[in-house]
Scaffold this motif. Structure first.
Motif, short mmCIF file in Angstrom:
data_model
loop_
_atom_site.label_atom_id
_atom_site.label_comp_id
_atom_site.label_asym_id
_atom_site.label_seq_id
_atom_site.Cartn_x
_atom_site.Cartn_y
_atom_site.Cartn_z
N VAL A 1 44.08 48.09 60.96
CA VAL A 1 42.63 48.31 61.09
C VAL A 1 42.04 47.29 62.07
O VAL A 1 41.25 47.64 62.96
CB VAL A 1 41.93 48.19 59.71
N ILE A 2 42.45 46.01 61.91
CA ILE A 2 41.93 44.96 62.80
C ILE A 2 42.34 45.24 64.25
O ILE A 2 41.53 45.13 65.17
CB ILE A 2 42.41 43.58 62.31
N ALA B 1 49.80 43.85 28.24
CA ALA B 1 49.10 43.37 27.04
C ALA B 1 49.50 44.19 25.82
O ALA B 1 49.76 43.64 24.74
CB ALA B 1 47.59 43.45 27.26
N SER C 1 48.71 45.62 33.99
CA SER C 1 48.22 44.51 33.17
C SER C 1 47.91 44.99 31.76
O SER C 1 48.27 44.34 30.77
CB SER C 1 46.96 43.91 33.78
N ALA C 2 47.27 46.15 31.68
CA ALA C 2 46.96 46.73 30.37
C ALA C 2 48.26 47.03 29.63
O ALA C 2 48.39 46.76 28.42
CB ALA C 2 46.12 47.98 30.54
N TRP D 1 41.74 53.79 58.68
CA TRP D 1 40.82 53.47 57.58
C TRP D 1 41.26 54.13 56.28
O TRP D 1 41.14 53.54 55.20
CB TRP D 1 39.39 53.87 57.93
N GLN E 1 44.18 49.78 49.17
CA GLN E 1 43.41 48.82 48.37
C GLN E 1 43.09 49.39 46.99
O GLN E 1 43.35 48.77 45.97
CB GLN E 1 42.10 48.48 49.10
N ILE F 1 40.16 47.95 65.56
CA ILE F 1 38.81 47.49 65.88
C ILE F 1 38.82 46.68 67.17
O ILE F 1 37.93 46.80 68.01
CB ILE F 1 38.24 46.66 64.70
N LEU F 2 39.87 45.84 67.32
CA LEU F 2 39.95 44.98 68.51
C LEU F 2 40.22 45.78 69.78
O LEU F 2 39.56 45.58 70.79
CB LEU F 2 41.07 43.95 68.33
N ALA G 1 46.17 49.91 44.85
CA ALA G 1 46.75 48.64 44.43
C ALA G 1 45.97 48.08 43.24
O ALA G 1 46.57 47.64 42.25
CB ALA G 1 46.76 47.64 45.58
N TYR G 2 44.62 48.13 43.31
CA TYR G 2 43.81 47.68 42.17
C TYR G 2 44.13 48.51 40.93
O TYR G 2 44.27 47.97 39.84
CB TYR G 2 42.31 47.80 42.51
N SER H 1 41.76 43.95 32.40
CA SER H 1 42.52 45.13 31.97
C SER H 1 43.38 44.78 30.77
O SER H 1 43.45 45.54 29.79
CB SER H 1 43.41 45.62 33.10
N ALA I 1 47.09 52.57 26.98
CA ALA I 1 47.54 51.74 28.10
C ALA I 1 48.80 52.34 28.73
O ALA I 1 48.93 52.35 29.96
CB ALA I 1 47.80 50.32 27.62
N ALA J 1 43.09 46.32 26.94
CA ALA J 1 44.22 46.90 26.19
C ALA J 1 44.37 46.21 24.84
O ALA J 1 44.56 46.88 23.82
CB ALA J 1 45.49 46.77 27.01
N LEU K 1 47.63 47.67 39.50
CA LEU K 1 47.64 46.34 38.87
C LEU K 1 46.92 46.40 37.52
O LEU K 1 47.41 45.85 36.52
CB LEU K 1 46.95 45.32 39.77
N SER K 2 45.78 47.08 37.49
CA SER K 2 45.00 47.20 36.27
C SER K 2 45.83 47.89 35.19
O SER K 2 45.89 47.43 34.04
CB SER K 2 43.73 47.98 36.59
N PHE L 1 53.51 47.68 42.73
CA PHE L 1 52.25 47.06 43.16
C PHE L 1 52.50 46.05 44.29
O PHE L 1 51.75 45.99 45.26
CB PHE L 1 51.58 46.37 41.97
#
Lengths: 197, 197
Positions: free
Chosen positions: A185-186, A139, A135-136, A117, A124, A189-190, A127-128, B135, A77, B139, A131-132, A171
């Motif tokens: 992005v929005i 723990a 979090s590990a 894009w 995204q 597109i607009l 960030a995932y 996650s 971890a 761990a 965070l992952s 994060f």
């Protein structure tokens, strides 16, 4: 505004009268200024994400105290935390460069559609990932507290905790950047442009 | 298409001629059918997310084998896994209901603008939460393997692993739903309607 491009009633396209041109220039200046302020806000978030994730990586990489005591790379971890933080720091550094380029030259590094894009998707995914990892790390750090590891080597545990906490801060700022790049992005597109007016 | 709403050259609004009306009805039927297929796809993802997160929660909640052996609620990370999975299962159940309502009645439960933003924001937040929980669970599960816990109570560890793995599968389908609901948000911003034509 629309009158500047409107076809003449007699058939051909009129040359725009001075007033709409001044209006258009004014509007364009306001738009550029707003976009500049927006870019500076993104830059601040990117810089904060960079600082926190770099600090998180450094705290983890330097978390070894000679042989006999536990090393960060013995724990999956913590390895994940260090690598994820380093990747986010590198990515944030690149994005800071891209932001500075955009603020100084008024154009994106890649073509505009690719840039908006690219920013959003990478924000995204990273960030995932961060965070992952954190979090590990949390723990594992909590489990280590219940074992003898932390009574014998309290400094190791404290430094790991700090690294993980810095990672969470990174994060948070990456999340803010992701919101702003999602907004871009929005806008793209607009309006077919990253400018939000 | 535009000719149906175009003002008459003599001043007033003409009643639309039969051909554009038929075209418009045809286009509208195609749009409704595409939207229906899109909704069914979302429904499938929601259902998968529901099944996996419910299974994850059940596997964790039932992971106790009498006194003497370890209980899931003694570990913070496993509590987090169980609670996050249960929340996502409840949310998915609600969203399945909303999807079925939309497919059968052709209208959203909340007003359209609220519905698309509600779906997207909750998908995002719950996806982050579920990933974070799993996650942390991974761990902890890895750490338990290194201790005596798993040699003495292998069934406990196996059941925890399964629960965490099911949670990751739930996260994956929640992520797919999030992509689709993000697409619906963009459609709504572009067209003022969740329909993507």
């Amino acid at each position: 505004m629309r009158s500047a491009q409107e076809p003449n009633r007699n058939g051909g396209l009129m040359t725009p009268s001075p007033r709409p041109r001044i209006q258009s220039q004014f509007q364009s200046t306001v738009s550029v200024q707003k976009n500049r302020r927006f870019n500076i806000l993104i830059l601040v978030f990117r810089f904060a994400a960079f600082c926190f994730s770099l600090a998180s990586a450094i705290f983890m990489y330097t978390n070894s105290r000679g042989s006999g005591s536990p090393q960060w790379y013995h724990f999956d971890a913590f390895r994940f935390v260090a690598i994820a933080a380093a990747i986010v720091a590198l990515y944030s550094l690149f994005e800071i460069g891209a932001s500075v380029w955009e603020i100084s030259r008024g154009a994106t590094v890649f073509p505009e559609v690719v840039q908006v894009w690219f920013d959003f998707s990478h924000d995204q995914v990273f960030a995932y990932m961060l965070l992952s990892a954190d979090s590990a790390g949390t723990a594992l750090a909590r489990t280590l507290r219940e074992r003898d590891t932390c009574t014998a080597n309290n400094a190791f545990c404290v430094q790991s905790d700090i690294s993980v906490a810095l990672g969470f801060a990174g994060f948070m700022f990456l999340g803010f950047s992701s919101l702003l790049s999602g907004f871009r992005v929005i806008c793209f597109i607009l309006n077919g442009s990253r400018f939000h007016m």
